[in-house]
Design a protein around this motif. Structure first.
Motif, PDB file in Angstrom:
ATOM      1  N   THR A 115       0.235  34.355  17.654  1.00  0.00           N
ATOM      2  CA  THR A 115      -0.707  34.414  18.772  1.00  0.00           C
ATOM      3  C   THR A 115      -1.861  33.431  18.617  1.00  0.00           C
ATOM      4  N   GLU A 116      -2.006  32.807  17.456  1.00  0.00           N
ATOM      5  CA  GLU A 116      -3.068  31.814  17.271  1.00  0.00           C
ATOM      6  C   GLU A 116      -2.945  30.675  18.273  1.00  0.00           C
ATOM      7  N   LEU A 117      -1.728  30.404  18.696  1.00  0.00           N
ATOM      8  CA  LEU A 117      -1.511  29.327  19.658  1.00  0.00           C
ATOM      9  C   LEU A 117      -2.203  29.597  20.989  1.00  0.00           C
ATOM     10  N   LEU A 118      -2.255  30.840  21.369  1.00  0.00           N
ATOM     11  CA  LEU A 118      -2.684  31.202  22.715  1.00  0.00           C
ATOM     12  C   LEU A 118      -4.121  30.833  23.020  1.00  0.00           C
ATOM     13  N   SER A 119      -4.944  30.722  21.981  1.00  0.00           N
ATOM     14  CA  SER A 119      -6.358  30.452  22.209  1.00  0.00           C
ATOM     15  C   SER A 119      -6.732  29.007  21.897  1.00  0.00           C
ATOM     16  N   LEU A 120      -5.753  28.096  22.074  1.00  0.00           N
ATOM     17  CA  LEU A 120      -6.028  26.664  21.915  1.00  0.00           C
ATOM     18  C   LEU A 120      -6.144  26.062  23.305  1.00  0.00           C
ATOM     19  N   PRO A 121      -7.336  26.027  23.872  1.00  0.00           N
ATOM     20  CA  PRO A 121      -7.488  25.649  25.283  1.00  0.00           C
ATOM     21  C   PRO A 121      -7.249  24.182  25.575  1.00  0.00           C
ATOM     22  N   CYS A 122      -7.224  23.333  24.543  1.00  0.00           N
ATOM     23  CA  CYS A 122      -7.052  21.888  24.760  1.00  0.00           C
ATOM     24  C   CYS A 122      -5.669  21.387  24.388  1.00  0.00           C
ATOM     25  N   LEU A 123      -4.813  22.240  23.848  1.00  0.00           N
ATOM     26  CA  LEU A 123      -3.501  21.807  23.387  1.00  0.00           C
ATOM     27  C   LEU A 123      -2.622  21.409  24.575  1.00  0.00           C
ATOM     28  N   HIS A 124      -2.199  20.149  24.609  1.00  0.00           N
ATOM     29  CA  HIS A 124      -1.339  19.698  25.704  1.00  0.00           C
ATOM     30  C   HIS A 124       0.054  19.294  25.241  1.00  0.00           C
ATOM     31  N   THR A 125       0.248  19.124  23.913  1.00  0.00           N
ATOM     32  CA  THR A 125       1.566  18.737  23.403  1.00  0.00           C
ATOM     33  C   THR A 125       1.922  19.600  22.202  1.00  0.00           C
ATOM     34  N   LEU A 126       3.057  20.303  22.298  1.00  0.00           N
ATOM     35  CA  LEU A 126       3.526  21.154  21.208  1.00  0.00           C
ATOM     36  C   LEU A 126       4.964  20.762  20.869  1.00  0.00           C
ATOM     37  N   LEU A 127       5.155  20.289  19.648  1.00  0.00           N
ATOM     38  CA  LEU A 127       6.463  19.864  19.168  1.00  0.00           C
ATOM     39  C   LEU A 127       6.913  20.830  18.077  1.00  0.00           C
ATOM     40  N   ALA A 128       8.027  21.510  18.306  1.00  0.00           N
ATOM     41  CA  ALA A 128       8.552  22.474  17.334  1.00  0.00           C
ATOM     42  C   ALA A 128      10.060  22.289  17.195  1.00  0.00           C
TER      43      ALA A 128
END
Length: 313
Positions: free
Chosen positions: A27-40
């Motif tokens: 859930t740490e991801l959910l509160s990243l308001p500026c994240l525009h690119t996620l590579l997994a």
């Protein structure tokens, strides 16, 4: 993912956790308001809980533009992804997807969709409701047909369909006016010359309806039951210019090869009212077929300038 990620990097814009053996994202991801690119890419994602709960309502759902989950273990597209309405690029190649959910149409901003290397057997017509889609990759699947609705993807520039099970393309594909690249190698339509002919004999009702239409038998709505009046209004004209016949439910589905770019011949589906329209034993129908083929080739040559690159070999 490490706890406190959003506290350490509140302005994080790009996060790459590819090849880390990741089985779930917290859930740490959910509160990243500026994240525009996620590579997994190339992880072990795909089981229950792989994506954090509440993704669709989190700040991340509003900021994320690029998501790459290729090389994981997803057997279906996670419903939570379809709530990330701002996505412009979505990659789920090399997973275990068996289909594409109709709700894919909710991703109105999507420009790039990569679903190659899965187990997809069919394309939902709803995929055509993505107005911004420019690049669609469906190669290396088990797709047997293309819905004609894909012709509504007016922004499409590149369509990759190689290594599937396609034996023909719908005629409507010529309406993809901005298409620059069409990849078809490794399909049955390329590796063997297909000429399919299927025909279901018309019912007595259809035979009667054809007679009424072709002989211009006069009738008024008061002469027939409402159901028959509606039925007669559904007559389709045979596209063979030498025929003049009509059909209702029973028609010939036939593969016709038309020239593309003066080098390739693509198989397109077209319909005729009866096998006689294309019978090689009738001189009249033979000339009709030649005329019809000529018409189709003319239409293809008009559209040929729209196709700069057709990859068949």
């Amino acid at each position: 993912l490490p706890a406190g990620l959003s506290q350490w990097f509140p302005a994080l814009e790009v996060l790459d956790v590819s090849g880390t053996g990741l089985a779930e994202m917290g859930t740490e991801l959910l509160s990243l308001p500026c994240l525009h690119t996620l590579l997994a890419k190339n992880n072990r994602l795909g089981g229950p809980g792989s994506l954090p709960k509440g993704l669709g309502q989190a700040p991340l759902a509003r900021s994320l533009r690029v998501l790459n989950l290729s090389g994981n273990r997803f057997s279906e597209m996670p419903p939570a992804l379809l709530q990330v309405r701002g996505l412009r690029s979505l990659s789920l190649g090399g997973n275990r997807l068996h289909g594409i959910p109709p709700d894919i149409q909710e991703l109105h901003s999507l420009e790039f969709l990569y679903l190659g290397g899965n187990l997809i057997t069919a394309i939902p017509p709803e995929l055509a409701k993505l107005p911004s889609l420019r690049y669609l990759v469906l190669c290396d699947n088990k797709i047997q047909s293309i819905p004609p609705q894909l012709a509504q993807l007016h922004s499409l520039r590149s369509l990759s369909l190689h290594n599937n099970l396609l034996t023909y393309l719908p005629r409507e594909i010529l309406n993809l006016v901005h298409l620059e690249e069409l990849s078809l190698r490794g399909n049955p339509l390329v590796v063997r010359f297909v000429r399919d002919l299927t025909y279901n004999p018309p019912s007595l009702q259809e035979l009667a309806g054809r007679t009424v239409k072709t002989r211009n038998v006069p009738y008024a709505p008061s002469d027939l039951p409402d159901s028959l009046v509606r039925y007669l209004s559904l007559a389709s004209n045979c596209p063979n210019p030498k025929c003049g016949g009509v059909y209702f439910d029973s028609c010939v589905r036939q593969i016709k090869f038309v020239d593309f770019c003066g080098k390739y011949r693509l198989p397109l589906m077209h319909y005729l009212c009866s096998p006689e329209c294309s019978s090689p034993y009738s001189s009249a129908s033979q000339s009709s077929t030649s005329q019809s083929e000529s018409d189709s080739e003319d239409e293809a040559s008009v559209a040929a300038h729209r196709m700069q690159k057709v990859l068949l070999g």
